[in-house]
Write a protein that holds these residues in place. Structure first.
Motif, mmCIF file in Angstrom:
data_model
loop_
_atom_site.group_PDB
_atom_site.id
_atom_site.type_symbol
_atom_site.label_atom_id
_atom_site.label_comp_id
_atom_site.label_asym_id
_atom_site.label_seq_id
_atom_site.Cartn_x
_atom_site.Cartn_y
_atom_site.Cartn_z
ATOM 1 N N LEU A 131 -12.562 -25.315 26.330
ATOM 2 C CA LEU A 131 -12.290 -26.662 25.846
ATOM 3 C C LEU A 131 -13.364 -27.672 26.226
ATOM 4 C CD1 LEU A 131 -8.473 -26.879 26.625
ATOM 5 C CD2 LEU A 131 -9.619 -25.958 24.603
ATOM 6 N N ARG A 132 -14.152 -27.373 27.233
ATOM 7 C CA ARG A 132 -15.219 -28.271 27.659
ATOM 8 C C ARG A 132 -16.209 -27.484 28.512
ATOM 9 N NH1 ARG A 132 -14.588 -33.688 29.010
ATOM 10 N NH2 ARG A 132 -13.086 -33.719 27.288
ATOM 11 N N VAL A 133 -17.509 -27.838 28.413
ATOM 12 C CA VAL A 133 -18.530 -27.241 29.267
ATOM 13 C C VAL A 133 -19.365 -28.375 29.845
ATOM 14 C CG1 VAL A 133 -20.309 -25.483 29.503
ATOM 15 C CG2 VAL A 133 -18.651 -25.307 27.640
ATOM 16 N N THR A 134 -19.441 -28.456 31.162
ATOM 17 C CA THR A 134 -20.219 -29.495 31.822
ATOM 18 C C THR A 134 -21.165 -28.857 32.830
ATOM 19 O OG1 THR A 134 -18.466 -29.797 33.474
ATOM 20 C CG2 THR A 134 -18.429 -31.257 31.559
ATOM 21 N N GLY A 138 -15.350 -11.815 39.317
ATOM 22 C CA GLY A 138 -15.878 -10.456 39.286
ATOM 23 C C GLY A 138 -15.642 -9.739 37.972
ATOM 24 N N THR A 139 -14.754 -10.282 37.124
ATOM 25 C CA THR A 139 -14.440 -9.651 35.840
ATOM 26 C C THR A 139 -15.604 -9.805 34.857
ATOM 27 O OG1 THR A 139 -12.100 -10.182 36.155
ATOM 28 C CG2 THR A 139 -12.797 -9.578 33.929
ATOM 29 N N GLU A 140 -15.925 -8.716 34.167
ATOM 30 C CA GLU A 140 -16.933 -8.789 33.112
ATOM 31 C C GLU A 140 -16.271 -9.360 31.861
ATOM 32 O OE1 GLU A 140 -20.259 -5.762 32.342
ATOM 33 O OE2 GLU A 140 -18.797 -5.311 30.746
ATOM 34 N N VAL A 141 -16.921 -10.347 31.230
ATOM 35 C CA VAL A 141 -16.323 -11.018 30.067
ATOM 36 C C VAL A 141 -17.352 -11.136 28.945
ATOM 37 C CG1 VAL A 141 -14.600 -12.340 31.362
ATOM 38 C CG2 VAL A 141 -16.917 -13.271 31.061
ATOM 39 N N LEU A 142 -16.843 -11.204 27.729
ATOM 40 C CA LEU A 142 -17.682 -11.400 26.556
ATOM 41 C C LEU A 142 -17.545 -12.846 26.091
ATOM 42 C CD1 LEU A 142 -19.504 -10.260 24.268
ATOM 43 C CD2 LEU A 142 -17.372 -9.799 22.999
ATOM 44 N N LEU A 143 -18.678 -13.559 26.036
ATOM 45 C CA LEU A 143 -18.684 -14.925 25.523
ATOM 46 C C LEU A 143 -18.951 -14.896 24.023
ATOM 47 C CD1 LEU A 143 -20.785 -16.966 28.120
ATOM 48 C CD2 LEU A 143 -18.319 -16.770 27.949
ATOM 49 N N SER A 144 -18.199 -15.683 23.278
ATOM 50 C CA SER A 144 -18.423 -15.844 21.843
ATOM 51 C C SER A 144 -18.612 -17.326 21.559
ATOM 52 C CB SER A 144 -17.235 -15.303 21.036
ATOM 53 O OG SER A 144 -17.039 -13.924 21.300
ATOM 54 N N LEU A 145 -19.626 -17.665 20.783
ATOM 55 C CA LEU A 145 -20.024 -19.049 20.532
ATOM 56 C C LEU A 145 -19.485 -19.556 19.199
ATOM 57 C CD1 LEU A 145 -21.940 -21.519 21.191
ATOM 58 C CD2 LEU A 145 -23.714 -20.257 19.947
ATOM 59 N N ASP A 146 -19.026 -20.804 19.184
ATOM 60 C CA ASP A 146 -18.710 -21.489 17.932
ATOM 61 C C ASP A 146 -20.057 -21.861 17.297
ATOM 62 O OD1 ASP A 146 -18.180 -23.307 15.902
ATOM 63 O OD2 ASP A 146 -16.627 -24.384 17.004
ATOM 64 N N TRP A 147 -20.548 -20.978 16.418
ATOM 65 C CA TRP A 147 -21.903 -21.110 15.911
ATOM 66 C C TRP A 147 -22.085 -22.318 14.997
ATOM 67 C CZ3 TRP A 147 -26.650 -20.335 16.856
ATOM 68 C CH2 TRP A 147 -27.618 -20.438 15.854
ATOM 69 N N GLU A 148 -21.090 -22.623 14.182
ATOM 70 C CA GLU A 148 -21.223 -23.754 13.258
ATOM 71 C C GLU A 148 -21.476 -25.052 14.030
ATOM 72 O OE1 GLU A 148 -18.809 -26.078 9.674
ATOM 73 O OE2 GLU A 148 -17.978 -24.241 10.561
ATOM 74 N N ARG A 149 -20.700 -25.263 15.109
ATOM 75 C CA ARG A 149 -20.879 -26.458 15.939
ATOM 76 C C ARG A 149 -22.257 -26.436 16.599
ATOM 77 N NH1 ARG A 149 -17.624 -30.133 19.216
ATOM 78 N NH2 ARG A 149 -18.599 -30.484 21.251
ATOM 79 N N ARG A 150 -22.638 -25.287 17.181
ATOM 80 C CA ARG A 150 -23.922 -25.178 17.855
ATOM 81 C C ARG A 150 -25.086 -25.453 16.916
ATOM 82 N NH1 ARG A 150 -26.806 -21.805 21.176
ATOM 83 N NH2 ARG A 150 -25.433 -22.452 22.866
ATOM 84 N N ILE A 190 -23.960 -18.657 27.348
ATOM 85 C CA ILE A 190 -24.573 -19.078 26.100
ATOM 86 C C ILE A 190 -23.898 -20.343 25.569
ATOM 87 C CG2 ILE A 190 -25.399 -16.808 25.366
ATOM 88 C CD1 ILE A 190 -22.868 -16.697 23.535
ATOM 89 N N LEU A 191 -22.953 -20.906 26.351
ATOM 90 C CA LEU A 191 -22.268 -22.138 25.968
ATOM 91 C C LEU A 191 -22.966 -23.309 26.654
ATOM 92 C CD1 LEU A 191 -18.517 -21.085 26.118
ATOM 93 C CD2 LEU A 191 -20.144 -20.878 24.246
ATOM 94 N N PHE A 192 -23.583 -24.156 25.855
ATOM 95 C CA PHE A 192 -24.388 -25.250 26.398
ATOM 96 C C PHE A 192 -23.504 -26.325 27.025
ATOM 97 C CE2 PHE A 192 -26.471 -29.410 25.762
ATOM 98 C CZ PHE A 192 -27.618 -29.200 26.530
ATOM 99 N N ASP A 207 -20.965 -27.147 23.932
ATOM 100 C CA ASP A 207 -20.530 -26.137 22.970
ATOM 101 C C ASP A 207 -19.039 -25.846 23.098
ATOM 102 O OD1 ASP A 207 -22.955 -25.673 21.722
ATOM 103 O OD2 ASP A 207 -23.572 -24.153 23.179
ATOM 104 N N ARG A 208 -18.515 -25.131 22.113
ATOM 105 C CA ARG A 208 -17.176 -24.553 22.154
ATOM 106 C C ARG A 208 -17.312 -23.059 21.906
ATOM 107 N NH1 ARG A 208 -16.643 -28.676 24.017
ATOM 108 N NH2 ARG A 208 -15.274 -30.419 23.479
ATOM 109 N N GLY A 209 -16.307 -22.309 22.310
ATOM 110 C CA GLY A 209 -16.333 -20.868 22.105
ATOM 111 C C GLY A 209 -15.198 -20.201 22.827
#
Length: 406
Positions: free
Chosen positions: A67-70, A87-99, A46-48, A57-59
């Motif tokens: 720190l960066r998404v390309t 293989g690890t399951e992870v939870l993504l959290s978005l910096d919503w204000e920036r998005r 969900i990080l653009f 995005d940041r998150g």
């Protein structure tokens, strides 16, 4: 090449898995040395990743900051400082204000672009302050800008829907939408953004679902662009509110300083500018008079010295040259400086032509500055005025021995 952030631009958290993690370095956008870390690819995100004029995005991935998404072909690459196990399951959290800010700016450009037509060359967000649309035209009139702003804000009030379609690369509908072409490494479905009754275009960015989410668009005017182009500057949504808040704070500060109401600020500043110009003029005249008096005082001495040294915090090149002109430099060597006595300033070495030619570069070097000269004058800027004593010692030795090597 469609990620979850593009399917659902409003999602703030998302569970996915780590596909790969490899060591890498990141060069910070603001400059500085490279940062060591890891490039992480996830099953989805969900990080653009930056693209289409929209910043990335940041998150967080778990509790690890991104720190960066390309974008790399069909993958979104997340740069982090800590390694993540594939293989690890992870939870993504978005910096919503920036998005949301980016969504508003990106979507705000969409209703502006078709109204501007073929004149649009590109658009870009500039940090978190403003956005620009580059136009292939030398200018826009104030009337054109006002009409465009009014038209777009009417569409916002009409709550025009914004929808997203995913089309196959060979779908004939693609030929009917506005496009600047796909990236060479594009794979998968083509994403089309439809603004009902206004525009249909290919776009990879995140968007609002209704123009009412933009709140308002404010066109700040135009700036001269490159090669006879024009940059149209605009704000959308929360940036308009932040700009208004900043302007109001500035207005309050000026009201306090100028001791008058906001409607009188401009006239008050004009009066201050006039006063400052008059003071500067008077100060310049006083400096000129002082320069003449200093020179006459030196020349009135029964036996004038072969070396004249003077430093003043206030002054300029004209002040120093007046002194040199009044004293005369055929027989006297002058070393004059103005500015902070421990930091930067200006210097002038004047005197017999041969002596100045020999000594000028050495004086500049001692003062940590640069200069140039001709016909018995060598002047320039100095960065280390605290070494004036060393220069004076050099000149004293020269006038005593007649040798620049003294």
């Amino acid at each position: 090449m469609v990620f979850q952030c593009q399917r659902d631009s409003w999602a703030r958290q998302f569970t996915t898995r780590v596909v790969s993690c490899r060591a890498a370095e990141l060069r910070p956008e603001g400059g500085g040395g490279p940062v060591s870390g890891f490039q992480v690819v996830l099953e989805d995100t969900i990080l653009f990743p930056e693209g289409g004029g929209q910043p990335d995005d940041r998150g967080l991935i778990g509790d690890v900051p991104v720190l960066r998404v390309t974008r790399r072909g069909p993958e979104a690459v997340h740069f982090v400082r800590a390694a993540l196990e594939p293989g690890t399951e992870v939870l993504l959290s978005l910096d919503w204000e920036r998005r949301f800010d980016h969504m508003q700016q990106h979507s705000g450009a969409c209703p502006l672009t078709p109204a501007l037509g073929r004149a649009v060359l590109s658009w870009e967000e500039l940090g978190r302050q403003r956005s620009i649309i580059e136009l292939d035209t030398p200018s826009m009139t104030a009337e054109q800008i006002e009409a465009l702003e009014r038209s777009v804000n009417e569409k916002i009030r009409e709550r025009v829907p914004v929808t997203v379609r995913e089309l196959a690369a060979d779908d004939p509908d693609i030929e009917t939408v506005r496009s600047r072409g796909l990236p060479d490494d594009h794979v998968g479905p083509v994403r089309v953004i439809d603004i009902e009754g206004i525009d249909s275009n290919m776009c990879c960015g995140t968007h609002v679902s209704n123009l009412s989410d933009l709140q308002v668009i404010k066109l700040l005017g135009t700036e001269k662009g490159k090669k006879n182009k024009t940059n149209l500057v605009f704000l959308a949504g929360n940036r308009v509110l932040k700009s208004l808040e900043q302007s109001h704070s500035t207005e309050k500060a000026l009201t306090s300083l100028l001791k008058n109401g906001p409607g009188e600020h401009v006239e008050a500043v004009k009066r201050l500018q006039s006063s400052v110009k008059l003071l500067q003029k008077n100060n310049l005249n006083l400096l000129r008079d002082m320069a003449v008096l200093i020179a006459r005082d030196f020349k009135s001495k029964p036996v004038p010295s072969q070396l004249f040294v003077l430093h003043r915090k206030e002054g300029d090149s004209e002040f120093m040259n007046i002194i040199a002109n009044e004293i005369g430099t055929e027989e006297t060597l002058l070393f004059l400086t103005v500015g902070d006595d421990k930091e930067a300033g200006l210097f002038l070495l004047a005197g017999p032509v041969e002596a100045v030619e020999n000594l000028g570069p050495r004086v500049a070097e001692l003062l940590g500055g640069k200069g140039a000269g001709k016909r018995g004058r060598f002047q320039g800027k100095a960065t280390n005025m605290s070494r004036r004593g060393e220069v004076e010692a050099l000149l004293q030795a020269f006038t005593s021995s007649g040798s620049p090597e003294a």
